[in-house]
Design a protein around this motif. Structure first.
Motif, PDB file in Angstrom:
ATOM      1  N   GLU A 174      86.404 -82.925 -58.493  1.00 57.80           N
ATOM      2  CA  GLU A 174      87.022 -84.200 -58.129  1.00 57.80           C
ATOM      3  C   GLU A 174      88.242 -84.530 -58.970  1.00 57.80           C
ATOM      4  O   GLU A 174      89.048 -85.374 -58.573  1.00 57.80           O
ATOM      5  N   VAL A 175      88.383 -83.888 -60.111  1.00 56.03           N
ATOM      6  CA  VAL A 175      89.586 -84.109 -60.905  1.00 56.03           C
ATOM      7  C   VAL A 175      90.821 -83.693 -60.112  1.00 56.03           C
ATOM      8  O   VAL A 175      91.936 -84.130 -60.393  1.00 56.03           O
ATOM      9  N   ARG A 176      90.636 -82.871 -59.073  1.00 54.88           N
ATOM     10  CA  ARG A 176      91.733 -82.416 -58.219  1.00 54.88           C
ATOM     11  C   ARG A 176      91.938 -83.323 -57.010  1.00 54.88           C
ATOM     12  O   ARG A 176      92.839 -83.083 -56.213  1.00 54.88           O
ATOM     13  N   GLY A 177      91.111 -84.326 -56.834  1.00 57.29           N
ATOM     14  CA  GLY A 177      91.249 -85.217 -55.688  1.00 57.29           C
ATOM     15  C   GLY A 177      89.912 -85.792 -55.291  1.00 57.29           C
ATOM     16  O   GLY A 177      88.919 -85.073 -55.253  1.00 57.29           O
ATOM     17  N   ARG A 178      89.877 -87.126 -54.975  1.00 54.55           N
ATOM     18  CA  ARG A 178      88.571 -87.725 -54.752  1.00 54.55           C
ATOM     19  C   ARG A 178      88.585 -88.858 -53.725  1.00 54.55           C
ATOM     20  O   ARG A 178      87.685 -89.694 -53.712  1.00 54.55           O
ATOM     21  N   ASP A 179      89.574 -88.944 -52.848  1.00 54.11           N
ATOM     22  CA  ASP A 179      89.544 -90.068 -51.921  1.00 54.11           C
ATOM     23  C   ASP A 179      88.509 -89.883 -50.811  1.00 54.11           C
ATOM     24  O   ASP A 179      88.150 -90.834 -50.128  1.00 54.11           O
ATOM     25  N   SER A 180      88.024 -88.667 -50.631  1.00 57.52           N
ATOM     26  CA  SER A 180      86.932 -88.431 -49.687  1.00 57.52           C
ATOM     27  C   SER A 180      86.265 -87.111 -50.029  1.00 57.52           C
ATOM     28  O   SER A 180      86.831 -86.274 -50.733  1.00 57.52           O
ATOM     29  N   ALA A 181      85.050 -86.955 -49.531  1.00 56.95           N
ATOM     30  CA  ALA A 181      84.298 -85.724 -49.783  1.00 56.95           C
ATOM     31  C   ALA A 181      83.311 -85.520 -48.651  1.00 56.95           C
ATOM     32  O   ALA A 181      82.915 -86.474 -47.963  1.00 56.95           O
ATOM     33  N   GLY A 182      82.924 -84.274 -48.450  1.00 57.25           N
ATOM     34  CA  GLY A 182      81.955 -83.974 -47.403  1.00 57.25           C
ATOM     35  C   GLY A 182      81.179 -82.717 -47.719  1.00 57.25           C
ATOM     36  O   GLY A 182      81.627 -81.866 -48.497  1.00 57.25           O
ATOM     37  N   LEU A 183      80.004 -82.620 -47.118  1.00 54.20           N
ATOM     38  CA  LEU A 183      79.138 -81.465 -47.341  1.00 54.20           C
ATOM     39  C   LEU A 183      78.430 -81.133 -46.036  1.00 54.20           C
ATOM     40  O   LEU A 183      77.883 -82.024 -45.375  1.00 54.20           O
ATOM     41  N   GLN A 184      78.478 -79.869 -45.671  1.00 56.37           N
ATOM     42  CA  GLN A 184      77.731 -79.383 -44.512  1.00 56.37           C
ATOM     43  C   GLN A 184      76.591 -78.506 -45.000  1.00 56.37           C
ATOM     44  O   GLN A 184      76.804 -77.544 -45.739  1.00 56.37           O
ATOM     45  N   VAL A 185      75.385 -78.848 -44.579  1.00 61.42           N
ATOM     46  CA  VAL A 185      74.195 -78.066 -44.908  1.00 61.42           C
ATOM     47  C   VAL A 185      73.695 -77.448 -43.608  1.00 61.42           C
ATOM     48  O   VAL A 185      73.265 -78.163 -42.699  1.00 61.42           O
ATOM     49  N   THR A 186      73.781 -76.141 -43.512  1.00 61.36           N
ATOM     50  CA  THR A 186      73.354 -75.432 -42.304  1.00 61.36           C
ATOM     51  C   THR A 186      72.034 -74.735 -42.584  1.00 61.36           C
ATOM     52  O   THR A 186      71.904 -74.026 -43.589  1.00 61.36           O
ATOM     53  N   VAL A 187      71.053 -74.945 -41.716  1.00 66.86           N
ATOM     54  CA  VAL A 187      69.727 -74.360 -41.927  1.00 66.86           C
ATOM     55  C   VAL A 187      69.301 -73.573 -40.693  1.00 66.86           C
ATOM     56  O   VAL A 187      69.645 -73.923 -39.567  1.00 66.86           O
ATOM     57  N   TRP A 188      68.566 -72.498 -40.919  1.00 68.36           N
ATOM     58  CA  TRP A 188      67.965 -71.737 -39.833  1.00 68.36           C
ATOM     59  C   TRP A 188      66.520 -71.409 -40.218  1.00 68.36           C
ATOM     60  O   TRP A 188      66.109 -71.653 -41.356  1.00 68.36           O
ATOM     61  N   ASN A 189      65.749 -70.906 -39.261  1.00 62.37           N
ATOM     62  CA  ASN A 189      64.291 -70.781 -39.441  1.00 62.37           C
ATOM     63  C   ASN A 189      63.698 -72.146 -39.805  1.00 62.37           C
ATOM     64  O   ASN A 189      62.829 -72.253 -40.667  1.00 62.37           O
ATOM     65  N   HIS A 190      64.181 -73.174 -39.121  1.00 66.66           N
ATOM     66  CA  HIS A 190      63.901 -74.550 -39.530  1.00 66.66           C
ATOM     67  C   HIS A 190      62.716 -75.197 -38.821  1.00 66.66           C
ATOM     68  O   HIS A 190      62.226 -76.237 -39.267  1.00 66.66           O
ATOM     69  N   GLY A 191      62.274 -74.662 -37.693  1.00 70.55           N
ATOM     70  CA  GLY A 191      61.099 -75.196 -37.018  1.00 70.55           C
ATOM     71  C   GLY A 191      61.315 -76.477 -36.243  1.00 70.55           C
ATOM     72  O   GLY A 191      60.349 -77.077 -35.756  1.00 70.55           O
ATOM     73  N   ILE A 192      62.559 -76.934 -36.089  1.00 73.49           N
ATOM     74  CA  ILE A 192      62.847 -78.148 -35.320  1.00 73.49           C
ATOM     75  C   ILE A 192      63.135 -77.758 -33.874  1.00 73.49           C
ATOM     76  O   ILE A 192      63.988 -76.904 -33.613  1.00 73.49           O
ATOM     77  N   ASP A 193      62.443 -78.385 -32.933  1.00 71.04           N
ATOM     78  CA  ASP A 193      62.662 -78.102 -31.517  1.00 71.04           C
ATOM     79  C   ASP A 193      64.009 -78.667 -31.083  1.00 71.04           C
ATOM     80  O   ASP A 193      64.373 -79.787 -31.453  1.00 71.04           O
ATOM     81  N   SER A 194      64.751 -77.902 -30.283  1.00 70.90           N
ATOM     82  CA  SER A 194      66.081 -78.353 -29.852  1.00 70.90           C
ATOM     83  C   SER A 194      66.014 -79.582 -28.958  1.00 70.90           C
ATOM     84  O   SER A 194      67.030 -80.256 -28.746  1.00 70.90           O
ATOM     85  N   ASP A 195      64.828 -79.904 -28.421  1.00 66.44           N
ATOM     86  CA  ASP A 195      64.666 -81.100 -27.594  1.00 66.44           C
ATOM     87  C   ASP A 195      64.152 -82.296 -28.390  1.00 66.44           C
ATOM     88  O   ASP A 195      63.864 -83.351 -27.809  1.00 66.44           O
ATOM     89  N   ASP A 196      64.044 -82.154 -29.687  1.00 66.74           N
ATOM     90  CA  ASP A 196      63.534 -83.241 -30.527  1.00 66.74           C
ATOM     91  C   ASP A 196      64.424 -84.475 -30.367  1.00 66.74           C
ATOM     92  O   ASP A 196      65.639 -84.398 -30.555  1.00 66.74           O
ATOM     93  N   PRO A 197      63.855 -85.636 -30.017  1.00 64.07           N
ATOM     94  CA  PRO A 197      64.672 -86.837 -29.789  1.00 64.07           C
ATOM     95  C   PRO A 197      65.508 -87.243 -30.997  1.00 64.07           C
ATOM     96  O   PRO A 197      66.662 -87.679 -30.844  1.00 64.07           O
ATOM     97  N   SER A 198      64.954 -87.123 -32.189  1.00 68.24           N
ATOM     98  CA  SER A 198      65.710 -87.527 -33.376  1.00 68.24           C
ATOM     99  C   SER A 198      66.873 -86.585 -33.645  1.00 68.24           C
ATOM    100  O   SER A 198      67.856 -86.969 -34.286  1.00 68.24           O
ATOM    101  N   LEU A 199      66.776 -85.362 -33.142  1.00 67.69           N
ATOM    102  CA  LEU A 199      67.893 -84.425 -33.235  1.00 67.69           C
ATOM    103  C   LEU A 199      68.951 -84.749 -32.189  1.00 67.69           C
ATOM    104  O   LEU A 199      70.143 -84.851 -32.501  1.00 67.69           O
ATOM    105  N   ASN A 200      68.525 -84.932 -30.955  1.00 62.85           N
ATOM    106  CA  ASN A 200      69.479 -85.168 -29.865  1.00 62.85           C
ATOM    107  C   ASN A 200      70.312 -86.421 -30.078  1.00 62.85           C
ATOM    108  O   ASN A 200      71.462 -86.500 -29.633  1.00 62.85           O
TER     109      ASN A 200
END
Length: 501
Positions: free
Chosen positions: A169-195
């Protein structure tokens, strides 16, 4: 300036150490310090101080990576027992320093003693701040769920990425983001909380993307958290990201799967093109504003794509008006190249070769979240591929990798692969294979014009700094840290060099 961080990890190849094994090594280090003081006067040429440093370095290695984290998580008392033993270290070191200042010795002997003290302090710091504090950070991310051991390892990558963003952040800090990608996760693609979270075209905090991975729709899920604020303090962004991740019940459900794996791609931004906003915070994705389906790509970027407005028009890239960052063209154009039938690495090469400007880029395609694409071209930017235990850690500065490893491969964005054709061959493209994470064999490198550039031992450099050198610690600003620590630094520098009357 901005900061890039990415971590790609494979399952551990080392067994989890026992608590007794860890405690014995830490206690040995303290015993060696007592042995140093057992000599009167302290013998400068004695190797006992180095032996003490080596013991704490061994403890750091035992507690590092996934095996070290799991040792600390499985035994709730282990961290406290380590801290109790380490409580003796600071007063012992002060006594040793005082003893050294009170005796005469050759300059060479004093230099060796000072170097041993630096090694000792670095190793003890690493155990306390890089290992025990990391355990606490992982625990704070999982308070509302019960991750499996595999899920804890994914959270280890998340915690280490957040720690790196704090330093970057010493190089810049007006915004930040993180993407966490998971597989073998056991979540159904039709899960309402996912959709309910799949369809944000602006890719704001809380968005989830469904990845077609391993031949399965929804085979991987990409969670993104972001924070954007014009005014704030160092650490505010990572605190917001941490809170959002800890409160994400869907992510924690995914991390409860027994064989879940994951990768992390993050960024801290100092906006030069585009407003300070969540849609403009990186990572940005390839979703088109007109709704046309294209392969999913997400990316982070340092530097400016000078010709981004031209590319939006000439390549028919449909961008929502709320997204004004030039970084959007990276995933958008790469997705278009994939849709045109180019394989992943060639699509990425064609994409970055179309850009004008000095750039560092990290990207992930939806069909291969276990791989990471990197590009570097021009001066003023950097990318370092750290070779950690069973992990790659990528950062735009060396101090982004040193919590995990001192060994790295530095990408070269300026030297042309072909001196006779510098325009086309200048710059490097790297693909990292998560199945071989942490090894040179997992790094595929080529020039911007597609020439293979094999990676070997000669490409590996070693960092000359540690997290103790560059971590902000409990100080509000890095300048306060430098001011506060300068008297001790001067004293250590002059030790043995001043002669009394």
């Amino acid at each position: 300036m901005c900061g890039i961080i990415a971590i790609l990890r494979r399952p551990a190849t080392r067994i989890v150490p026992s608590s007794d094994e860890v405690l014995a090594v830490v206690a040995t280090g303290v015993d060696r310090l007592h042995d140093v003081l057992g000599n009167s006067p302290v013998i400068l040429s004695d190797t006992t101080l180095l032996d003490a440093a080596a013991s704490f370095e061994d403890a750091d290695l035992l507690l590092s990576g996934a095996p070290g984290l799991l040792a600390l998580m499985r035994d709730p008392d282990l961290a406290g027992r380590i801290e109790a033993i380490l409580a003796d270290v600071s007063p012992l070191v002060c006594r040793i320093e005082s003893a050294l200042e009170d005796q005469d010795g050759t300059a060479a002997d004093m230099e060796e003693a000072n170097a041993a003290l630096v090694r000792l302090r670095d190793a003890v710091w690493a155990v306390k701040r890089d290992r025990l504090d990391t355990r606490d950070g992982v625990a704070s991310l999982s308070t509302s769920g019960t991750p499996s051991d595999a899920g804890l390892v994914v959270l280890l990558s998340v915690q280490q990425a957040l720690s790196a963003i704090d330093r970057l952040e010493v190089r810049g800090r007006d915004s930040a983001g993180l993407q966490v990608t998971v597989w073998n996760h056991g979540i159904d693609s039709d899960d309402p909380s996912l959709n309910a979270r799949l369809h944000d075209p602006l890719h704001r905090s809380g968005s989830v993307r469904l990845l077609d991975f391993d031949g399965v729709t929804g085979g991987a899920l990409a969670f993104v958290v972001k924070e954007a604020a014009e005014i704030g303090e160092l650490g505010d962004n990572t605190a917001a990201l941490r809170s959002a991740l800890a409160d994400d019940d869907l992510l924690l459900r995914a991390l409860s799967a027994p064989t879940v794996e994951g990768s992390v791609l993050g960024h801290t931004r100092w906006a030069s093109v585009g407003l300070i906003s969540e849609p403009n915070a990186h990572p940005v994705d390839s979703m088109r504003a007109d709704g046309l389906a294209e392969p999913l790509v997400t990316a982070v970027q340092n530097g400016d794509v000078d010709n981004h407005t031209d590319l939006v028009v000439t390549e028919d890239l449909s961008v929502a008006p709320e997204i004004t960052t030039d970084a959007k063209v990276v995933p958008a154009l790469c997705a278009a190249q994939l849709a045109a039938g180019h394989e992943r690495l060639e699509a990425f090469r064609r994409t970055v070769s179309a850009f004008e400007g000095s750039l560092a880029i990290g990207a992930v395609t939806g069909d291969a979240p276990d791989r990471l694409l990197l590009a570097l071209r021009g001066s003023g930017q950097g990318l370092y591929v750290g070779l950690a235990e069973d992990a790659f850690v990528v950062a735009s500065e060396p101090y982004g990798v040193v919590e995990l490893t001192a060994d790295f491969v530095r990408m070269d964005g300026e030297t042309p692969a072909d001196p006779d054709d510098p325009g086309a061959s200048r710059g490097q493209i790297v693909e990292l294979d998560g199945a071989l994470a942490g090894t040179l064999q997992g790094i595929s490198r080529r020039s911007y014009d597609g020439r293979d550039l094999p990676v070997g031992d000669k490409d590996v450099a070693r960092a000359e700094i540690t997290t103790r050198d560059i971590d902000r610690g409990d100080y509000a600003h890095f300048l306060l840290k430098e001011i506060s620590e300068s008297p001790a630094s001067v004293r250590a520098t002059l030790r043995g060099r001043l002669v009394g009357p």
